[in-house]
Write a protein that holds these residues in place. Structure first.
Motif, PDB file in Angstrom:
ATOM      1  N   UNK A  48      91.175  65.365  24.626  1.00  0.00           N
ATOM      2  CA  UNK A  48      91.718  64.882  26.116  1.00  0.00           C
ATOM      3  C   UNK A  48      91.463  63.158  26.251  1.00  0.00           C
ATOM      4  N   UNK A  49      90.425  62.717  25.651  1.00  0.00           N
ATOM      5  CA  UNK A  49      90.188  61.134  25.786  1.00  0.00           C
ATOM      6  C   UNK A  49      91.292  60.637  24.767  1.00  0.00           C
ATOM      7  N   UNK A  50      91.382  61.292  23.736  1.00  0.00           N
ATOM      8  CA  UNK A  50      92.452  60.985  22.637  1.00  0.00           C
ATOM      9  C   UNK A  50      93.945  60.819  23.564  1.00  0.00           C
ATOM     10  N   UNK A  51      94.097  62.101  24.241  1.00  0.00           N
ATOM     11  CA  UNK A  51      95.444  62.180  25.034  1.00  0.00           C
ATOM     12  C   UNK A  51      95.497  61.100  26.079  1.00  0.00           C
ATOM     13  N   UNK A  52      94.690  60.585  26.651  1.00  0.00           N
ATOM     14  CA  UNK A  52      94.689  59.595  27.607  1.00  0.00           C
ATOM     15  C   UNK A  52      95.156  58.381  27.022  1.00  0.00           C
ATOM     16  N   UNK A  53      94.349  57.980  25.929  1.00  0.00           N
ATOM     17  CA  UNK A  53      94.767  56.710  24.901  1.00  0.00           C
ATOM     18  C   UNK A  53      96.056  56.844  24.418  1.00  0.00           C
ATOM     19  N   UNK A  96     108.388  55.378  17.153  1.00  0.00           N
ATOM     20  CA  UNK A  96     107.638  54.302  16.505  1.00  0.00           C
ATOM     21  C   UNK A  96     106.255  54.068  17.193  1.00  0.00           C
ATOM     22  N   UNK A  97     106.442  54.053  18.666  1.00  0.00           N
ATOM     23  CA  UNK A  97     105.311  54.103  19.362  1.00  0.00           C
ATOM     24  C   UNK A  97     104.113  55.126  19.202  1.00  0.00           C
ATOM     25  N   UNK A  98     104.758  56.390  18.916  1.00  0.00           N
ATOM     26  CA  UNK A  98     103.997  57.453  18.663  1.00  0.00           C
ATOM     27  C   UNK A  98     103.330  57.376  17.335  1.00  0.00           C
ATOM     28  N   UNK A  99     103.790  56.676  16.290  1.00  0.00           N
ATOM     29  CA  UNK A  99     103.230  56.547  15.095  1.00  0.00           C
ATOM     30  C   UNK A  99     102.185  55.653  15.197  1.00  0.00           C
ATOM     31  N   UNK A 100     102.462  54.426  15.794  1.00  0.00           N
ATOM     32  CA  UNK A 100     101.241  53.475  15.961  1.00  0.00           C
ATOM     33  C   UNK A 100     100.112  54.194  16.862  1.00  0.00           C
ATOM     34  N   UNK A 101     100.409  54.761  17.743  1.00  0.00           N
ATOM     35  CA  UNK A 101      99.289  55.188  18.780  1.00  0.00           C
ATOM     36  C   UNK A 101      98.394  56.325  17.853  1.00  0.00           C
ATOM     37  N   UNK A 102      99.364  57.127  17.238  1.00  0.00           N
ATOM     38  CA  UNK A 102      98.399  58.083  16.557  1.00  0.00           C
ATOM     39  C   UNK A 102      97.252  57.784  15.550  1.00  0.00           C
ATOM     40  N   UNK A 103      97.916  56.762  14.740  1.00  0.00           N
ATOM     41  CA  UNK A 103      96.970  56.145  13.951  1.00  0.00           C
ATOM     42  C   UNK A 103      95.600  55.561  14.465  1.00  0.00           C
ATOM     43  N   UNK A 104      95.884  54.841  15.854  1.00  0.00           N
ATOM     44  CA  UNK A 104      94.566  54.536  16.490  1.00  0.00           C
ATOM     45  C   UNK A 104      93.819  55.645  16.698  1.00  0.00           C
ATOM     46  N   UNK A 105      94.551  56.629  17.383  1.00  0.00           N
ATOM     47  CA  UNK A 105      93.686  57.853  18.152  1.00  0.00           C
ATOM     48  C   UNK A 105      93.269  58.498  16.977  1.00  0.00           C
ATOM     49  N   UNK A 106      93.855  58.517  15.571  1.00  0.00           N
ATOM     50  CA  UNK A 106      93.281  59.456  14.729  1.00  0.00           C
ATOM     51  C   UNK A 106      91.577  58.715  14.398  1.00  0.00           C
ATOM     52  N   UNK A 107      91.621  57.552  14.501  1.00  0.00           N
ATOM     53  CA  UNK A 107      90.014  56.987  14.414  1.00  0.00           C
ATOM     54  C   UNK A 107      89.117  57.421  15.324  1.00  0.00           C
TER      55      UNK A 107
END
Length: 166
Positions: free
Chosen positions: A110-115, A133-144
């Protein structure tokens, strides 16, 4: 002279143990990245279906609802595959199978969802990037974030008294 040799041998042994630990951690993160990729496909696919076919009015709330629907699909897939594939050798793998483990796993998500929601807003509405494109960039950051949070708070705990249900 014998003491120096013993100390050098002990140091080499400790360095090998440290290296082995980092290799094990890298392999685990790699498995998590593969699982994250599969969950990302489910997440993004659900986002796409909701955004393009179900909630296609184009409003901000529809983007956020579509993103949340994708999150739920990705979370469930990530949870199941993390237990089976990623943290299967973790010393505390059973802590993830408990009700408390699932709750903590979900809270981290859920914190990842907020991010993700924040990143989607910034990327789409402030930077005018395409939502995929935004989703790909954000997903890489949230993965970590997700890996570190789950490794520390779900699979890095002692697990004592937390296995409410197996």
């Amino acid at each position: 002279m014998m003491t120096i040799l013993f100390m050098a041998e002990a140091l080499l042994f400790m360095e090998k143990q440290t290296l082995d630990k980092y290799i094990k951690l890298f392999r685990e993160f790699f498995r998590y990245a593969v699982v994250g990729g599969i969950a990302f496909l489910a997440d993004s696919g659900t986002l796409f279906v909701f955004k393009e076919f179900i909630l296609k009015g184009g409003s901000e709330i529809e983007l956020f609802l579509s993103t949340a629907a994708g999150f739920i699909a990705g979370l469930l897939i990530n949870y199941i595959l993390s237990l089976v594939f990623v943290f299967k050798h973790s010393e505390n793998k059973n802590s993830g199978k408990s009700a408390m483990g699932f709750i903590v796993f979900t809270v981290i998500g859920l914190i990842g969802l907020g991010l993700t929601e924040l990143g989607m807003y910034v990327g789409v509405y402030l930077l005018n990037l395409h939502y995929i494109l935004t989703k790909i960039i954000v997903a890489a950051l949230v993965l970590v974030w997700n890996y570190c949070g789950r490794k520390i708070f779900v699979f890095g705990r002692s697990g004592k008294g937390e296995n409410v249900s197996q």
